[in-house]
Scaffold this active site. Structure first.
Site, PDB file in Angstrom:
ATOM      1  N   ASP A  94      31.706 -20.767 -57.248  1.00  0.00           N
ATOM      2  CA  ASP A  94      31.168 -19.898 -58.711  1.00  0.00           C
ATOM      3  C   ASP A  94      30.227 -19.031 -57.847  1.00  0.00           C
ATOM      4  OD1 ASP A  94      29.593 -18.203 -60.241  1.00  0.00           O
ATOM      5  OD2 ASP A  94      28.561 -19.754 -61.757  1.00  0.00           O
ATOM      6  N   LYS A 147      25.789  -9.441 -55.289  1.00  0.00           N
ATOM      7  CA  LYS A 147      27.046  -9.000 -56.207  1.00  0.00           C
ATOM      8  C   LYS A 147      27.082  -7.661 -57.021  1.00  0.00           C
ATOM      9  CE  LYS A 147      29.909 -11.692 -59.197  1.00  0.00           C
ATOM     10  NZ  LYS A 147      29.652 -13.281 -60.462  1.00  0.00           N
ATOM     11  N   GLU A 156      35.693 -15.466 -64.503  1.00  0.00           N
ATOM     12  CA  GLU A 156      34.258 -16.326 -64.843  1.00  0.00           C
ATOM     13  C   GLU A 156      34.556 -17.125 -66.417  1.00  0.00           C
ATOM     14  OE1 GLU A 156      31.074 -14.213 -63.828  1.00  0.00           O
ATOM     15  OE2 GLU A 156      31.142 -14.456 -62.231  1.00  0.00           O
ATOM     16  N   ASP A 211      27.709 -15.538 -72.057  1.00  0.00           N
ATOM     17  CA  ASP A 211      27.266 -16.116 -70.446  1.00  0.00           C
ATOM     18  C   ASP A 211      25.641 -15.358 -70.255  1.00  0.00           C
ATOM     19  OD1 ASP A 211      26.404 -16.239 -67.765  1.00  0.00           O
ATOM     20  OD2 ASP A 211      28.458 -15.304 -67.130  1.00  0.00           O
TER      21      ASP A 211
END
Lengths: 167, 639
Positions: B19, B81, B181, B204
């Site tokens: 991850d 990211k 994800e 999330d």
């Protein structure tokens, strides 16, 4: 090899999408590249190509419009990109669209109009079933001519129906 | 000889799941059927996604790098990211975060470049350092790593996926698959393996990002029905709200000193964690010369963070609407991200989705654990019957006249897939043209994400419209695009020059790889030989297995040819002849095509047995590949 052959199903207009999807899944399970992660590159390539072909085939037969296109192509009468419906139908569609707009802007129900489109779609679909769900493929010429015309009309009718659904 | 160690054939390499998160990253593997995170020496699975670049050229990754956030904030990269696959002119790049960016220079790839102590680093390089750290951890535990499944947000476009793959390549990690994800989170809960259908919401809420995804699963095929979220919303906003209230209660007024604010933020986070399983907590602040302590109840805390939590509501409702589903129709809600530990968040999710959310798995680890499950399916030893299929997240199209986008492959198409499009010349004597590929759902090219420009050359000069070029767009299992073109008139494959709109070229990445080796030339040769031997041995073993099972599919001559190719390759390996190994691996590959094709046909026939579809006809034994399929299709359209 057309979409129907790729999936190993008969070339018909009416089909049980659930059953075909099951077939598609069974075949995908057998060919998906994930199943070949530890196999030779030649097998991985073969698997990837089959999977792509399967995905394309299922996409083509799942939707009635692309299914019509696939059937007409397989029967040797592919629908021309430039094919236009007869003026009367174009007129009818324009009127329907305006009527729906009016009804909606005035807060009236467009239910009756939606039903009218649905029944026009059903008419054309029954022509297709007659042409393609018999025993012979490709169907004889007169049936094929009518199926071609139904295909042209459905291009417009399906689009109108989708538009009505979206509002 | 670190390189040889990686490929040590005696140690059984293990596939891992990674991850690669905005705030935190983790690596996990499947141990005896159980997905497990790999812990550091403090039993902590989390590697903060933070990289500190020191003046002496050293880099520090993870927990230790956090210490540099205060002393050298612009050389300590957090949330890298957010910059993956992004260019100089992106909104995300312009957002004030205190980094120094290098200006874009002529002829350079359009990627963000951080300036750290006078050198430039790209987000791909920063991410590769995080991946290297994760790989190092995994190797410490497992001995050797065979490859990785890496997760990406469902809405990641081609450039962002490519950047992630490049980072893995730089880190020396083979990417088994990029997985969305939310798909990974669902997999961790056995959705896709034990359960085979249903519709799930994946909520999330991380440190600084919020994502909501509605997934449907039908017989092992995952489809992203809708996604939404807020890239600037997360647990940090809760901390800020609490810190503000604490300072106000202590009688401090804005502007706060940096030291006071920092102290309040750290305390706010601690109190938040404590209030997860307690009704009240006490906070203590050192404000210059004075100390201030006070109680904070769960109730008061909830009131402070409620506005933050409620900000997730509109995106969730929209996602449900886009997916065309009512809350009650969901089969479950999966929680991801540390911030979903907060009781108020769980209560809010329950109310919003009318379901008790799934919480058995640590929300910080759930994505990595799911990635490990997928890695195990792909590269593991045990036979798992699950097949996890994703869809293309965003439509692919080309720019046509007037800047309008013509969609080539629609979003939510099952991948892998391919589609061909015919192009023709618009001017007399034209020998080539440019194709601009974009990704997105908008009608105008300028509102979509520019992916690449392809230049096709070498067409025979003809009158306008006479040349016909068939361009095939393929999307692989990672949702990544490749393009090939064929001149319909000559049947010749055309060269396609790809200029990615964002991101690094292959050469850039190759150069970065070279730079990372001290003795580039020698290392590279040795690495190449080792890689070729490993690959060759894999092909030999796979071919033997195929022959053992389905050797009857070949006639004597074909069998003899294949056996000969196998022996020749084994000889080359024995003499460690790098070039010979390459050539003979290719020869073996060619010789094994008939076997591969027939085995596929047999597998498809087997798959059709057992279940019948009304009036089956046609023989799959004649199945050909996509090229034939695509060109048939095109011909039919044309004729």
């Amino acid at each position: 090899m057309d979409a129907f052959e790729t999936l190993g199903i008969a070339r018909t207009f009416a089909l049980n999408v659930k059953e075909v999807e099951q077939r598609f899944r069974d075949l995908s399970r057998a060919t998906h590249p994930d199943r070949f992660a530890d196999k030779s590159p030649a097998e991985r390539r073969a698997a990837a190509e089959r999977t792509v072909a399967l995905n394309e085939a299922f996409r083509a037969v799942r939707d009635p419009m692309t299914r019509v296109l696939a059937l007409l192509s397989a029967a040797g009468r592919p629908l021309e990109e430039t094919a236009r419906a007869e003026p009367a139908l174009l007129m009818e569609i324009m009127e329907l669209r305006e009527a729906v707009d009016d009804a909606r802007s005035q807060g009236r129900s467009a239910e009756a109009l939606v039903d009218r489109v649905a029944s026009r779609v059903a008419d054309e679909e029954s022509t297709l079933r007659e042409a393609f769900d018999g025993t012979a493929f490709p169907p004889e010429n007169s049936l094929l001519d009518r199926a071609y015309l139904a295909g042209v009309r459905l291009k417009y009718l399906y689009r109108l129906r989708d538009e009505l659904d979206e509002i | 000889m670190g390189l040889l160690q990686i490929f040590d054939p005696s140690a059984k390499p293990t596939p891992v799941g990674i991850d690669l998160g905005t705030t935190n990253s983790l690596v996990a593997w499947v141990s005896d059927g159980e997905p497990t995170s790999i812990l550091d020496c403090d039993d902590d699975p989390i590697v903060p996604s933070v990289v500190a670049f020191l003046p002496d050229g050293q880099t520090i990754v993870g927990k230790e790098a956090l210490a540099y956030l205060y002393s050298q904030p612009s050389e300590t990269i957090v949330s890298v990211k957010r910059y993956m696959g992004r260019g100089h002119n992106d909104a995300e790049t312009a957002r004030e975060r205190g980094y120094h960016f290098a200006p874009m220079r002529e002829g350079q790839a359009n990627v963000v470049r951080f300036v750290v102590h006078g050198r430039e680093v790209t987000p791909v390089e920063v991410s590769s350092l995080i991946l290297k750290e994760l790989k190092r951890r995994a190797e410490e535990k497992l001995g050797s790593v065979s490859g990785a499944v890496i997760t990406v947000p469902a809405y990641f476009d081609d450039a962002q996926r490519q950047a992630t793959k490049d980072a893995a390549r730089l880190a020396g990690l083979e990417v088994l698959r990029l997985v969305n994800e939310p798909t990974a989170a669902a997999l961790a809960y056995g959705i896709g393996t034990q359960r085979t259908r249903g519709t799930y919401a994946v909520y999330d809420l991380g440190g600084g990002t919020f994502d909501i995804t509605v997934l449907s699963l039908d017989d092992g095929v995952f489809q992203v029905r809708s996604t939404g979220g807020d890239s600037q919303l997360g647990g940090d906003d809760m901390d800020r709200a609490v810190a503000l209230a604490m300072l106000a209660q202590a009688g401090e007024t804005e502007p706060f000193s940096q030291a006071n604010w920092r102290a309040a933020m750290i305390e706010a986070r601690r109190v938040k964690h404590e209030l997860t399983d307690r009704p009240a907590s006490t906070f203590a602040l050192s404000l210059g010369q004075r100390e201030f302590a006070h109680e904070l109840t769960r109730e008061a805390f909830d009131a402070l963070i409620l506005p933050v939590v409620e900000r997730t509501g509109p995106a969730c409702r929209r996602a449900l609407k886009d997916a065309g589903i009512k809350p009650a129709e969901l089969d479950g809600v999966v929680l991801v991200g540390g911030s979903t530990r907060v009781p108020l968040v769980r209560a809010y999710v329950k109310k919003l989705f009318e379901h008790e959310p799934l919480t058995d798995i640590d929300p910080d680890q759930v994505v990595a654990l799911g990635a490990a499950v997928q890695a195990d399916i792909l590269g593991g030893t045990q036979q798992n019957d699950a097949l996890i299929v994703d869809v293309l997240p965003l439509s692919l199209g080309v720019e046509t006249m007037g800047g309008i986008v013509e969609k080539i492959i629609a979003r939510n198409s099952t991948i892998p897939c391919a589609r061909a499009q015919q192009f023709t010349t618009y001017a007399d004597g034209q020998t080539g043209f440019d194709i601009h590929v974009v990704q997105g759902e908008r009608e105008l090219a300028r509102d979509c994400r520019s992916l690449a420009r392809f230049t096709l050359r070498g067409l025979k000069a003809q009158t306008a419209g006479a040349a016909r070029l068939m361009v095939t767009f393929r999307v692989d299992e990672n949702a990544m695009l490749t393009v090939s073109a064929k001149d319909e008139a000559t049947g010749l494959e055309q060269s396609v020059e790809v200029v990615p709109s964002y991101g690094l070229s292959d050469e850039d990445v190759e150069q970065m790889l070279m730079d990372s080796y001290e003795h580039a030339e020698e290392d590279l040769k040795l690495r190449q030989l080792t890689e070729r031997i490993v690959e060759a041995e894999q092909v030999i073993s796979a071919t033997h297995k195929a022959l053992d099972k389905d050797g009857d599919l070949l006639d004597e001559d074909e069998r003899a040819e294949l056996d000969g190719a196998l022996r020749a390759l084994a000889d080359s390996i024995a003499s460690r002849d790098s070039e010979g190994i390459r050539l003979r691996t290719e020869a073996l590959d060619r010789a094994s095509v008939p076997l591969a094709e027939r085995r596929m046909n047999r597998a498809m026939r087997e798959a059709m047995k057992g279940r019948t579809v009304e009036s089956v006809e046609g023989d799959v034994a004649h199945a050909r590949g996509v090229d034939a399929h695509v060109s048939d299709h095109a011909q039919r359209r044309e004729s």
